[in-house]
Scaffold this active site. Structure first.
Site, mmCIF file in Angstrom:
data_model
loop_
_atom_site.group_PDB
_atom_site.id
_atom_site.type_symbol
_atom_site.label_atom_id
_atom_site.label_comp_id
_atom_site.label_asym_id
_atom_site.label_seq_id
_atom_site.Cartn_x
_atom_site.Cartn_y
_atom_site.Cartn_z
ATOM 1 N N HIS A 93 0.848 -1.195 0.000
ATOM 2 C CA HIS A 93 0.000 0.000 0.000
ATOM 3 C C HIS A 93 0.885 1.247 0.000
ATOM 4 C CE1 HIS A 93 -3.808 -2.079 1.808
ATOM 5 N NE2 HIS A 93 -3.232 -2.808 0.866
ATOM 6 N N GLU A 97 0.940 3.852 1.918
ATOM 7 C CA GLU A 97 1.459 4.240 3.233
ATOM 8 C C GLU A 97 2.623 3.347 3.655
ATOM 9 O OE1 GLU A 97 -3.031 5.063 3.216
ATOM 10 O OE2 GLU A 97 -1.698 3.460 2.527
ATOM 11 N N CYS A 135 -5.909 1.951 5.710
ATOM 12 C CA CYS A 135 -6.577 0.729 6.140
ATOM 13 C C CYS A 135 -6.032 0.330 7.518
ATOM 14 C CB CYS A 135 -6.343 -0.382 5.121
ATOM 15 S SG CYS A 135 -4.649 -1.027 5.123
ATOM 16 N N CYS A 192 -2.258 -0.363 7.461
ATOM 17 C CA CYS A 192 -1.456 0.853 7.333
ATOM 18 C C CYS A 192 -1.531 1.699 8.597
ATOM 19 C CB CYS A 192 -1.906 1.651 6.118
ATOM 20 S SG CYS A 192 -1.527 0.802 4.554
#
Length: 153
Positions: A51, A53, A80, A83
């Protein structure tokens, strides 16, 4: 704050156009200096943890070490739970995001519909959360991804 979200946005556009992953970007800023900028590379890396992040945290910690306690993370979409946890473990005290996990779910992404605010409360954390920052602009990332027939996952 706008220029830092713009970095995340532009990185997300790059990832979309290169078909590297979903419409997500992140930037980590320390004392008004750009430390890391990244986008989602789930499709490129064939890695569901890639992801934006996480990618930004990996870049930032390679430079600064594991303590990012004087940094802010800007994310085009609400992080999420994975993250959010990584942000917590990196000791980043402030999250600024554009769209919400509900928006990602609406566009077909397999999201755990748990808000950052809920995670903050459950964990009894002091993390500062600024949501809906440049929301309309960040929603355009989903529209662009959909227009280009990007794969959801």
């Amino acid at each position: 704050m706008e220029k830092f979200m713009r970095l995340a946005f532009d990185s997300a556009i790059e990832g979309i156009r290169n078909q590297e992953g979903g419409p997500f970007g992140a930037a980590i800023i320390c004392k008004n200096k750009i430390l890391a900028v990244a986008h989602n590379t789930v499709l490129l890396d064939k890695d569901p943890t890639a992801h934006a992040e996480i990618n930004a945290i990996r870049k930032a910690t390679a430079i600064k070490g594991i303590d990012l306690s004087n940094c802010i993370i800007y994310s085009t979409t609400e992080p999420c739970p994975m993250c959010f946890s990584a942000i917590h473990w990196a000791k980043i005290p402030k999250i600024v995001f554009g769209t919400r996990v509900e928006d990602a779910a609406k566009y077909g992404f397999n999201e755990l519909r748990v808000s950052n605010e809920r995670l903050r409360l459950i964990g009894r954390l002091k993390t500062e959360i600024v949501g809906d920052f440049k929301r309309d602009e960040c929603l355009k990332l989903f529209e662009e991804y959909e227009r280009l027939k990007g794969k959801t996952y």
